[in-house]
Design an enzyme around this catalytic site. Structure first.
Site, PDB file in Angstrom:
ATOM      1  N   THR A   1     -19.272  45.851  16.558  1.00  0.00           N
ATOM      2  CA  THR A   1     -18.696  46.743  17.571  1.00  0.00           C
ATOM      3  C   THR A   1     -19.220  46.386  18.956  1.00  0.00           C
ATOM      4  OG1 THR A   1     -18.730  48.496  15.896  1.00  0.00           O
ATOM      5  CG2 THR A   1     -18.338  49.167  18.146  1.00  0.00           C
TER       6      THR A   1
ATOM      7  N   SER B   1     -29.363  48.387  21.031  1.00  0.00           N
ATOM      8  CA  SER B   1     -29.024  49.764  21.394  1.00  0.00           C
ATOM      9  C   SER B   1     -29.972  50.802  20.810  1.00  0.00           C
ATOM     10  CB  SER B   1     -27.578  50.031  20.986  1.00  0.00           C
ATOM     11  OG  SER B   1     -27.170  51.256  21.506  1.00  0.00           O
TER      12      SER B   1
ATOM     13  N   ASP C   1     -30.731  56.335  25.107  1.00  0.00           N
ATOM     14  CA  ASP C   1     -31.059  55.507  23.950  1.00  0.00           C
ATOM     15  C   ASP C   1     -31.776  54.220  24.346  1.00  0.00           C
ATOM     16  OD1 ASP C   1     -28.945  54.207  25.139  1.00  0.00           O
ATOM     17  OD2 ASP C   1     -28.173  53.427  23.246  1.00  0.00           O
TER      18      ASP C   1
ATOM     19  N   ASP D   1     -31.002  51.120  25.105  1.00  0.00           N
ATOM     20  CA  ASP D   1     -30.590  50.322  26.261  1.00  0.00           C
ATOM     21  C   ASP D   1     -29.984  51.160  27.379  1.00  0.00           C
ATOM     22  OD1 ASP D   1     -28.410  50.877  24.634  1.00  0.00           O
ATOM     23  OD2 ASP D   1     -27.320  49.092  25.240  1.00  0.00           O
TER      24      ASP D   1
ATOM     25  N   ASP E   1     -27.455  53.345  27.570  1.00  0.00           N
ATOM     26  CA  ASP E   1     -26.042  53.644  27.795  1.00  0.00           C
ATOM     27  C   ASP E   1     -25.571  54.922  27.103  1.00  0.00           C
ATOM     28  OD1 ASP E   1     -26.116  52.585  25.261  1.00  0.00           O
ATOM     29  OD2 ASP E   1     -24.694  50.961  25.633  1.00  0.00           O
ATOM     30  N   ARG E   2     -26.358  55.433  26.163  1.00  0.00           N
ATOM     31  CA  ARG E   2     -25.955  56.684  25.502  1.00  0.00           C
ATOM     32  C   ARG E   2     -26.637  57.880  26.153  1.00  0.00           C
ATOM     33  NH1 ARG E   2     -25.280  55.936  19.057  1.00  0.00           N
ATOM     34  NH2 ARG E   2     -24.187  53.961  19.123  1.00  0.00           N
TER      35      ARG E   2
ATOM     36  N   GLU F   1     -17.421  59.701  20.883  1.00  0.00           N
ATOM     37  CA  GLU F   1     -18.219  60.657  20.109  1.00  0.00           C
ATOM     38  C   GLU F   1     -19.633  60.149  19.865  1.00  0.00           C
ATOM     39  OE1 GLU F   1     -19.210  59.454  17.056  1.00  0.00           O
ATOM     40  OE2 GLU F   1     -17.995  57.656  17.447  1.00  0.00           O
ATOM     41  N   SER F   2     -19.833  58.828  19.977  1.00  0.00           N
ATOM     42  CA  SER F   2     -21.137  58.239  19.689  1.00  0.00           C
ATOM     43  C   SER F   2     -22.074  58.336  20.889  1.00  0.00           C
ATOM     44  CB  SER F   2     -20.947  56.780  19.282  1.00  0.00           C
ATOM     45  OG  SER F   2     -20.249  56.065  20.290  1.00  0.00           O
TER      46      SER F   2
ATOM     47  N   LYS G   1     -20.800  52.273  29.173  1.00  0.00           N
ATOM     48  CA  LYS G   1     -21.164  53.679  29.187  1.00  0.00           C
ATOM     49  C   LYS G   1     -22.532  53.798  29.838  1.00  0.00           C
ATOM     50  CE  LYS G   1     -22.539  53.642  24.299  1.00  0.00           C
ATOM     51  NZ  LYS G   1     -22.003  52.423  23.666  1.00  0.00           N
TER      52      LYS G   1
ATOM     53  N   ARG H   1     -18.926  56.435   8.295  1.00  0.00           N
ATOM     54  CA  ARG H   1     -18.873  57.543   9.237  1.00  0.00           C
ATOM     55  C   ARG H   1     -17.658  58.403   8.890  1.00  0.00           C
ATOM     56  NH1 ARG H   1     -22.797  55.918  12.535  1.00  0.00           N
ATOM     57  NH2 ARG H   1     -22.710  53.987  13.749  1.00  0.00           N
TER      58      ARG H   1
HETATM   59  C1  G16 Z   1     -21.728  50.781  20.294  1.00  0.00           C
HETATM   60  C2  G16 Z   1     -20.416  50.656  21.012  1.00  0.00           C
HETATM   61  C3  G16 Z   1     -19.710  51.977  21.056  1.00  0.00           C
HETATM   62  C4  G16 Z   1     -19.562  52.542  19.658  1.00  0.00           C
HETATM   63  C5  G16 Z   1     -20.923  52.609  18.985  1.00  0.00           C
HETATM   64  C6  G16 Z   1     -20.829  53.020  17.533  1.00  0.00           C
HETATM   65  O1  G16 Z   1     -22.582  51.592  21.035  1.00  0.00           O
HETATM   66  O2  G16 Z   1     -20.594  50.183  22.332  1.00  0.00           O
HETATM   67  O3  G16 Z   1     -18.482  51.795  21.665  1.00  0.00           O
HETATM   68  O4  G16 Z   1     -18.977  53.795  19.698  1.00  0.00           O
HETATM   69  O5  G16 Z   1     -21.535  51.347  19.014  1.00  0.00           O
HETATM   70  O6  G16 Z   1     -20.128  52.038  16.851  1.00  0.00           O
HETATM   71  P1  G16 Z   1     -20.046  52.046  15.266  1.00  0.00           P
HETATM   72  O7  G16 Z   1     -19.437  53.380  14.917  1.00  0.00           O
HETATM   73  O8  G16 Z   1     -19.184  50.882  14.928  1.00  0.00           O
HETATM   74  O9  G16 Z   1     -21.454  51.947  14.739  1.00  0.00           O
HETATM   75  P2  G16 Z   1     -24.089  51.176  21.277  1.00  0.00           P
HETATM   76  O10 G16 Z   1     -24.679  52.309  22.049  1.00  0.00           O
HETATM   77  O11 G16 Z   1     -24.667  50.999  19.900  1.00  0.00           O
HETATM   78  O12 G16 Z   1     -24.005  49.886  22.039  1.00  0.00           O
END
Ligand code: G16
Length: 542
Positions: A17, A112, A276, A278, A280-281, A363-364, A375, A495
């Site tokens: 992702t 992340s 989080d 890095d 971005d969350r 939602e994440s 983000k 999920r």
């Molecule tokens: C990454 C992606 C997001 C995604 C999240 C969860 O976030 O940038 O767009 O929503 O993973 O993805 P999955 O449901 O496939 O685990 P991050 O914060 O991990 O870079």
């Protein structure tokens, strides 16, 4: 001197992702990181003499891979590398640096919210010149290249000093070590009314920010404490550590439970937030209230005009498919387009570049806008603070008012982590096959309306992304979505996203678990979660 090193492909370098995420020990195999970095460079064109941005979240292995990437950038012909002091750049700050300095692209080293340390996770992702994650056509090409790669290029040069600001030459390429915080803090000052937030805080408004020993610490100290005047101690766990202090830097009620306890305990501050690994969350809490990321997106979109950077309004809202429909109600009421994309921030890039959306969210725990192409955790915190400074109401009052105006999308995500991949795939395959026969079937008093597998046709470049999650809609508007995570590093994570809408004259203050109980039962009955996985309860509920 450029060295060409023979290598052989690793067949597991398919970006998920968000870039390539693996165990540190996998990345420590000889040539592993080099192969991936070279695969990135091999699929890019015309970067000779251009600028590459480099930075990471400070996790274990960060510094070593930064040094490797600098040597490889020099050997491959980049003219300049901008690297954050200590090898640190939060993901949104890296996106900003790429945009601000017109860089060709950037490598962000992060896994992340995944844990860090010698036995935990590491990751590399490539961002393009708009500052955003590479789109699928590039990540697919990187993967294809990684399966046939037979050499990489590097130079024979010593490590540079990452802990001193300034410029160094590496085999004819300039490496500038830059302050990771200043450019980002300046951008935030342009978007938000720091004067109003300062006044709010000076008036006794209390906040608590948990940086989770991850990358946001230095940014939060500078912005919240130094520029906005919050007292020292507002930012907790503010020193980035290679292993995040042994915790998961994932801002949810499991891993940020101390903040939850504080916000739901006696004498709680007015506002609580976390970010989080890095940066971005985001996690948003008020006194005695957790604002789900989907609701936060909706509330921020509805109130964004209260911040100077968005005073002239927003052009549209985008959300990932599993994110609740709360933002749709706001878009509808404001007469704005609503875009529904697959999971992954990379899908927002085209919409933002085309001016079709201003605010995006998932939602994440991801929310952001067109100020960068990632983000942005602190951005969400500051927009909330700006709104609170203008409205002078509590977080709970703002959310109660929001639901009264738009109705409430009760929402939860149930994660089943560490599943055997085969069992998880079997569950998804069986459900996929069963989809056409599900409409009309009633389970746990819910009747399935349409059911399908989500696919996305990008309205800007026409690319089609298939197999992006199984959607079960129910009569009355409830919904269950099933997806396998694309960010894990061992086994599979299922999920299950659960959602039910309650209209403006319905019950708006129910407990989420009670409001969704029927859907939880239906999810198991329809997909056979226990039957396939042996699990009777999720690992994490967010
Ligand atoms: C990454 C992606 C997001 C995604 C999240 C969860 O976030 O940038 O767009 O929503 O993973 O993805 P999955 O449901 O496939 O685990 P991050 O914060 O991990 O870079």
């Amino acid at each position: 001197m450029t060295l060409t090193i023979p290598t052989a492909p690793f067949l597991d370098q398919k970006p998920g992702t968000s870039g390539l995420r693996k165990k540190v020990r996998v990345f420590q195999q000889p040539h592993y990181a080099e192969n991936f970095v070279q695969s990135v460079f091999d699929v890019l064109d015309n970067f000779d003499g251009q600028t590459l941005v480099l930075g990471g979240d400070g996790r274990f292995l960060n510094r070593e891979v930064i040094q490797t990437a600098i040597r490889m950038a020099a050997a491959n012909g980049f003219g300049r590398v901008l690297v954050g002091l200590g090898g640190i750049l939060s993901t949104p700050a890296a996106s900003n640096v790429i945009r601000k300095y017109g860089a060709f692209g950037g490598l962000i080293l992060s896994a992340s919210h995944n844990p860090g340390g010698p036995d935990e996770d590491f990751g590399i992702k490539y961002n393009i010149g708009n500052g955003g994650p590479a789109p699928e056509k590039i990540t697919d090409a990187i993967y294809a290249r990684s399966t046939v790669i037979d050499r990489y290029m590097t130079v024979d040069a010593p490590d540079i000093n990452l802990d001193r600001l300034g410029e160094t030459q590496v085999s004819g390429m300039t490496v500038a070590v830059i302050d990771p915080v200043t450019d980002y803090a300046e951008l935030m000052e342009q978007l938000f009314d720091f004067g109003a937030i300062r006044e709010l805080i000076a008036g006794g408004f209390r906040l608590s920010f948990d940086a989770m020993h991850a990358v946001t610490g230095p940014y939060a100290h500078e912005i919240l404490e130094r520029r906005l005047g919050a007292p020292a101690g507002t930012v907790v766990n503010g020193t980035p550590l290679p292993d995040f202090g042994g915790h998961h830097p994932d801002p949810n009620m499991v891993h940020a439970h101390e903040l939850f306890d504080q916000m739901f305990g006696p004498n709680a501050p007015d506002f609580g937030a976390a970010s989080d690994g890095d940066g971005d969350r985001n996690l948003i809490l008020g006194r005695n209230i957790f604002v789900t990321p989907s609701d936060s997106l909706a509330a921020l979109a509805a109130n964004a005009h209260l911040a100077p950077g968005y005073a002239s309004g927003i052009t549209g809202i985008a959300r990932s498919m599993p994110t609740s429909g709360a933002a749709d109600r706001v878009a509808h009421a404001l007469g704005l387009p609503l875009h529904e994309t697959p999971t992954g921030w990379k899908f927002f890039g085209n919409l933002l570049d085309a001016g079709m959306a201003t605010i995006c969210g998932e939602e994440s725990a991801g929310t952001g806008s067109d100020h960068v192409r990632e983000k942005d955790g602190l951005w969400a915190v500051l927009l909330w603070l700006n709104i609170l400074a203008v409205r002078r109401e509590s977080v709970a009052a703002i959310m109660a008012g929001h639901w009264k105006r738009f109705g409430r999308n009760y929402y939860a995500r149930h994660d089943y982590e560490g599943l055997e991949s085969i069992a998880a795939e079997r569950l998804m395959n069986e459900l996929r096959v069963a989809l056409p026969a599900l409409p009309g079937r009633t389970t746990a008093s819910l009747t399935v309306a349409p059911a399908d597998e989500f696919e996305y046709l990008d309205p800007v470049d026409g690319s089609l992304s298939r197999a992006q999650g199984l959607r079960l809609l129910f009569e009355g508007g409830a919904r269950i979505v099933f997806r396998l995570s694309g960010t894990g590093t061992s086994g599979a994570t299922l999920r299950v996203y659960l959602e039910r809408y309650e209209g403006t004259d319905g019950i708006l203050d129910a407990e989420t678990a009670a409001a969704l109980a029927d859907l939880v039962a239906a999810a198991d009955a329809l997909a056979g979660i226990t039957r396939h996985t042996g699990r009777t309860a999720p690992t994490v509920i967010t």
